[in-house]
Scaffold this motif. Structure first.
Motif, PDB file in Angstrom:
ATOM      1  N   GLN A  71       0.884  -1.063  -0.022  1.00 34.28           N
ATOM      2  CA  GLN A  71       0.057  -0.092  -0.093  1.00 34.28           C
ATOM      3  C   GLN A  71       1.269   1.326   0.322  1.00 34.28           C
ATOM      4  O   GLN A  71       1.869   1.530   0.941  1.00 34.28           O
ATOM      5  CB  GLN A  71      -0.546   0.041   1.328  1.00 34.28           C
ATOM      6  CG  GLN A  71      -1.967   0.927   1.476  1.00 34.28           C
ATOM      7  CD  GLN A  71      -2.399   1.150   2.910  1.00 34.28           C
ATOM      8  OE1 GLN A  71      -2.062   0.342   3.023  1.00 34.28           O
ATOM      9  NE2 GLN A  71      -3.565   2.024   2.663  1.00 34.28           N
ATOM     10  N   GLY A  72       0.821   2.208  -0.948  1.00 32.24           N
ATOM     11  CA  GLY A  72       1.486   3.401  -0.781  1.00 32.24           C
ATOM     12  C   GLY A  72       0.937   4.297   0.350  1.00 32.24           C
ATOM     13  O   GLY A  72      -0.768   4.787   0.305  1.00 32.24           O
ATOM     14  N   LYS A  73       1.446   5.441   0.669  1.00 32.42           N
ATOM     15  CA  LYS A  73       0.339   6.639   1.030  1.00 32.42           C
ATOM     16  C   LYS A  73       1.709   7.868   0.619  1.00 32.42           C
ATOM     17  O   LYS A  73       2.721   7.849  -0.004  1.00 32.42           O
ATOM     18  CB  LYS A  73       1.311   6.416   1.820  1.00 32.42           C
ATOM     19  CG  LYS A  73       1.344   7.501   3.700  1.00 32.42           C
ATOM     20  CD  LYS A  73       1.430   7.281   4.658  1.00 32.42           C
ATOM     21  CE  LYS A  73       1.406   8.362   5.595  1.00 32.42           C
ATOM     22  NZ  LYS A  73       2.138   8.245   7.037  1.00 32.42           N
ATOM     23  N   THR A  74       0.874   8.797  -0.045  1.00 28.39           N
ATOM     24  CA  THR A  74       1.229   9.975  -0.530  1.00 28.39           C
ATOM     25  C   THR A  74       2.630  10.637   0.108  1.00 28.39           C
ATOM     26  O   THR A  74       2.088  10.535   1.156  1.00 28.39           O
ATOM     27  CB  THR A  74       0.077  11.189  -0.617  1.00 28.39           C
ATOM     28  OG1 THR A  74      -0.933  10.555  -1.684  1.00 28.39           O
ATOM     29  CG2 THR A  74       0.616  12.231  -1.069  1.00 28.39           C
ATOM     30  N   CYS A  75       3.434  10.845  -0.880  1.00 32.08           N
ATOM     31  CA  CYS A  75       4.608  10.795  -0.389  1.00 32.08           C
ATOM     32  C   CYS A  75       4.510  12.410  -1.007  1.00 32.08           C
ATOM     33  O   CYS A  75       5.198  12.637  -2.291  1.00 32.08           O
ATOM     34  CB  CYS A  75       6.247   9.994  -1.341  1.00 32.08           C
ATOM     35  SG  CYS A  75       7.424  11.127  -0.627  1.00 32.08           S
ATOM     36  N   ASP A  76       4.934  13.784  -0.221  1.00 25.45           N
ATOM     37  CA  ASP A  76       5.069  14.960  -0.490  1.00 25.45           C
ATOM     38  C   ASP A  76       6.336  15.767  -1.310  1.00 25.45           C
ATOM     39  O   ASP A  76       6.246  16.296  -2.339  1.00 25.45           O
ATOM     40  CB  ASP A  76       4.720  16.037   0.130  1.00 25.45           C
ATOM     41  CG  ASP A  76       3.404  15.357   0.693  1.00 25.45           C
ATOM     42  OD1 ASP A  76       2.186  15.769   0.142  1.00 25.45           O
ATOM     43  OD2 ASP A  76       2.968  15.745   1.807  1.00 25.45           O
TER      44      ASP A  76
END
Ligand code: FE2
Ligand code: FE2
Length: 163
Positions: A71-76
């Protein structure tokens, strides 16, 4: 009281961050390859796209080793680095400085990956996840080699322009 968070939670969160980043990079590399003027730089971006597919797969294996869903998590951070790269493509299109700009943008991406994989590999070892550490190390090595290749292409680019 807030629930106690562990190094394993931090490892898992950071894994989601780089998983998001790798998939974003995978979509961006073909644009960089199309934009590059030098055939060597084009080839370097195409080669690294193939490697990046492997990075995504290794991350999926690490998630699996932890018994978690990939699962990915937005990487700013990567969003910012890639937007700057896109800006360079826009603003330096058809100029002699384009390849130099593309190389600098790509090295910013590689350096981000190197810092993430360096940390993740260390944490994997500390957590006793030896198989995960090996997978992360394999990717870290390819990121470092790509960074070095880009440095060589940057020097070749400058020398050619000076000739
Ligand atoms: Fe990567
Ligand atoms: Fe990379």
């Amino acid at each position: 009281m807030a629930k106690e968070k562990t190094l394993e939670d931090l490892f898992h969160d950071t894994l989601k961050d780089i998983y998001y980043a790798e998939r974003k990079i995978l979509k961006t590399l073909p644009k960089m390859a199309r934009a590059a003027q030098s055939p060597d730089l084009k080839a370097a971006f195409e080669k690294h796209k193939g490697e990046t597919e492997g990075h995504v797969e290794r991350l999926q294996q690490v998630f699996e080793l932890m018994g978690k869903r990939a699962q990915g998590k937005t990487c700013d951070a990567i969003e910012g680095i890639i937007s700057e790269g896109e800006e360079i493509i826009e603003e330096f299109k058809d100029t002699a400085a384009l390849d130099a700009g593309l190389i600098s943008a790509a090295q910013a991406v590689e350096h981000y990956e190197i810092t993430r994989y360096g940390t993740l590999r260390r944490w994997a070892s500390e957590l006793g996840l030896a198989d995960a550490a090996r997978l992360l190390e394999a990717t870290l090595k390819e990121e470092k080699e790509t960074d070095q290749l880009l440095t060589r292409l940057a020097s070749a680019n400058v020398n050619k322009k000076a000739a």
